[in-house]
Design an enzyme around this catalytic site. Structure first.
Site, PDB file in Angstrom:
ATOM      1  N   GLN A 173     -10.356  -2.649  -3.081  1.00  0.00           N
ATOM      2  CA  GLN A 173     -11.570  -1.988  -2.620  1.00  0.00           C
ATOM      3  C   GLN A 173     -12.694  -2.158  -3.624  1.00  0.00           C
ATOM      4  O   GLN A 173     -13.836  -2.476  -3.271  1.00  0.00           O
ATOM      5  CB  GLN A 173     -11.304  -0.505  -2.386  1.00  0.00           C
ATOM      6  CG  GLN A 173     -12.540   0.297  -2.002  1.00  0.00           C
ATOM      7  CD  GLN A 173     -13.103  -0.096  -0.649  1.00  0.00           C
ATOM      8  OE1 GLN A 173     -12.394  -0.038   0.350  1.00  0.00           O
ATOM      9  NE2 GLN A 173     -14.363  -0.492  -0.610  1.00  0.00           N
ATOM     10  N   CYS A 208     -16.021   4.040   0.537  1.00  0.00           N
ATOM     11  CA  CYS A 208     -14.880   3.187   0.887  1.00  0.00           C
ATOM     12  C   CYS A 208     -14.376   3.449   2.306  1.00  0.00           C
ATOM     13  O   CYS A 208     -13.596   2.651   2.824  1.00  0.00           O
ATOM     14  CB  CYS A 208     -13.757   3.348  -0.127  1.00  0.00           C
ATOM     15  SG  CYS A 208     -13.098   5.027  -0.238  1.00  0.00           S
ATOM     16  N   ASP A 222     -16.424   9.526  -2.241  1.00  0.00           N
ATOM     17  CA  ASP A 222     -15.189   9.390  -1.460  1.00  0.00           C
ATOM     18  C   ASP A 222     -14.861  10.766  -0.892  1.00  0.00           C
ATOM     19  O   ASP A 222     -15.441  11.777  -1.296  1.00  0.00           O
ATOM     20  CB  ASP A 222     -14.058   8.876  -2.360  1.00  0.00           C
ATOM     21  CG  ASP A 222     -12.827   8.405  -1.595  1.00  0.00           C
ATOM     22  OD1 ASP A 222     -12.888   8.323  -0.348  1.00  0.00           O
ATOM     23  OD2 ASP A 222     -11.796   8.135  -2.244  1.00  0.00           O
ATOM     24  N   HIS A 277      -7.256   1.476  -6.758  1.00  0.00           N
ATOM     25  CA  HIS A 277      -7.557   0.758  -5.504  1.00  0.00           C
ATOM     26  C   HIS A 277      -8.333  -0.517  -5.874  1.00  0.00           C
ATOM     27  O   HIS A 277      -9.519  -0.642  -5.583  1.00  0.00           O
ATOM     28  CB  HIS A 277      -8.383   1.656  -4.602  1.00  0.00           C
ATOM     29  CG  HIS A 277      -8.352   1.274  -3.156  1.00  0.00           C
ATOM     30  ND1 HIS A 277      -7.778   0.103  -2.692  1.00  0.00           N
ATOM     31  CD2 HIS A 277      -8.835   1.907  -2.051  1.00  0.00           C
ATOM     32  CE1 HIS A 277      -7.904   0.039  -1.385  1.00  0.00           C
ATOM     33  NE2 HIS A 277      -8.539   1.113  -0.958  1.00  0.00           N
ATOM     34  N   ARG A 290     -14.262  -6.346   2.017  1.00  0.00           N
ATOM     35  CA  ARG A 290     -12.823  -6.253   1.776  1.00  0.00           C
ATOM     36  C   ARG A 290     -12.162  -7.565   2.213  1.00  0.00           C
ATOM     37  O   ARG A 290     -11.274  -8.093   1.525  1.00  0.00           O
ATOM     38  CB  ARG A 290     -12.220  -5.084   2.570  1.00  0.00           C
ATOM     39  CG  ARG A 290     -12.517  -3.693   2.053  1.00  0.00           C
ATOM     40  CD  ARG A 290     -11.786  -3.387   0.760  1.00  0.00           C
ATOM     41  NE  ARG A 290     -10.349  -3.510   0.891  1.00  0.00           N
ATOM     42  CZ  ARG A 290      -9.545  -2.542   1.354  1.00  0.00           C
ATOM     43  NH1 ARG A 290     -10.047  -1.392   1.760  1.00  0.00           N
ATOM     44  NH2 ARG A 290      -8.242  -2.725   1.392  1.00  0.00           N
ATOM     45  N   ARG A 341       0.880  -1.170   0.000  1.00  0.00           N
ATOM     46  CA  ARG A 341       0.000   0.000   0.000  1.00  0.00           C
ATOM     47  C   ARG A 341       0.913   1.214   0.000  1.00  0.00           C
ATOM     48  O   ARG A 341       1.599   1.489   0.985  1.00  0.00           O
ATOM     49  CB  ARG A 341      -0.908  -0.025   1.228  1.00  0.00           C
ATOM     50  CG  ARG A 341      -1.876   1.151   1.346  1.00  0.00           C
ATOM     51  CD  ARG A 341      -2.714   0.996   2.609  1.00  0.00           C
ATOM     52  NE  ARG A 341      -3.482   2.188   2.923  1.00  0.00           N
ATOM     53  CZ  ARG A 341      -4.742   2.392   2.567  1.00  0.00           C
ATOM     54  NH1 ARG A 341      -5.392   1.479   1.860  1.00  0.00           N
ATOM     55  NH2 ARG A 341      -5.370   3.504   2.923  1.00  0.00           N
TER      56      ARG A 341
END
Length: 305
Positions: free
Chosen positions: A133, A262, A222, A130, A290, A103
């Site tokens: 996700q 998310c 987001d 991502h 997830r 990450r």
């Protein structure tokens, strides 16, 4: 499935579906207490140059549930954070572990890691995309709506890594995708080119959130300022004024429209507390997924390797 999961652009529609189907299976087994020792004796190295709650806990818990072990490596504590070349880190970890999750900031770092690693590399997040996700997002929408193909996915906000991956994942699974971003905050050019690469893709980019949300079956949003953009907060608050998922916007969507986020969410900014709480079950189903989606990725990449 390919050796690595670097970005959804690399996957075929069939490979995405295979991940979702595997996640369904693993979620069923977990809920029914069926042992899942698919990765017994395997070790996942987890490199974190960006902090996380959901990514770390879901990968670490997932490896444990699959019978394996996860090692946490922060950028500050590992040699990679002290200037060791990424290719050397890749070759060393390949001799110790069975997979790497990273990450970080730059997509090029993930691609370089995968180039030199002899073991599977999983992108846990970059500034470009991502994928883990969005696999969880697609899994959640499919659970609630039974299908993906033919649904309209709407995204409101910054054309960031989430927008990039939602566009790719949505289009590759047969969804119509509409995005609303302020001028200057569009999705990545590579992603927009992809969205226009096939006449079968139904994609539209809007400036007005109302135009994007009309007839939507699921609305995503987001935060306005992502990790590493805190210094731009004031500028972004001005640019994104009006780009909020609220009751008025939801009224333009189809009846039964889902909301996904998310997390973490900034209530009162990109989403109102009212809408968030009305759709909290869907949002936390998404967060849970997830775990299941990433377990599916790890199994498909690391089992019997």
């Amino acid at each position: 499935m390919k050796k690595d999961l670097l970005k959804l652009l690399d996957l075929t529609p069939e490979e995405i579906t295979a991940i979702l189907n595997k996640a369904d299976q693993l979620k069923y087994e977990k809920k029914h207490g069926i042992a899942q020792k698919y990765l017994e004796g395997k070790t996942l190295a987890m490199i974190f140059e960006k902090n996380s709650t959901r990514t770390r806990v879901s990968f670490e818990a997932g490896m444990f549930q699959l019978g394996g072990h996860a090692l946490f490596l922060s950028g500050k504590e590992s040699q990679i954070g002290r200037g060791e070349p990424i290719e050397d880190t890749a070759r060393v970890l390949s001799r110790y572990c069975d997979g790497i999750m990273i990450r970080t900031f730059g997509q090029d770092e993930v691609e370089q890691l995968a180039k030199y690693a002899d073991i599977p590399v999983i992108n846990g997040l970059t500034d470009f995309c991502h994928p883990c996700q969005v696999l969880a997002d697609l899994l959640t929408v499919r659970e609630h709506k039974a299908v993906l193909e033919g649904l309209k996915l709407c995204y409101i906000g910054d054309g960031n890594n989430m927008a990039n991956s939602l566009i790719v994942g949505g289009l590759k699974t047969g969804m119509e995708v509409s995005v609303a971003c302020p001028a200057g905050y569009d999705p990545d050019r590579q992603v927009l080119d992809f969205a226009q690469s096939d006449p079968a893709y139904k994609f539209s980019l809007h400036r007005a959130p109302e135009d994007a949300a009309a007839g939507a079956d699921v609305i995503f949003t987001d935060v306005w300022a992502s990790m590493g953009q805190e210094e731009e907060k004031a500028v972004r608050e001005k640019a994104f004024a009006g780009y909020q998922v609220n009751a008025e916007l939801m009224a333009l969507a189809n009846p039964g429209c889902m909301v996904q986020h998310c997390l973490p969410a900034h209530r009162g900014e990109e989403i109102t507390a009212e809408v968030f709480e009305a759709h909290a079950q869907e949002i936390f189903d998404e967060a849970e997924n997830r775990l299941h989606a990433q377990k599916a990725v790890m199994c498909l990449l690391m089992e019997d390797k």
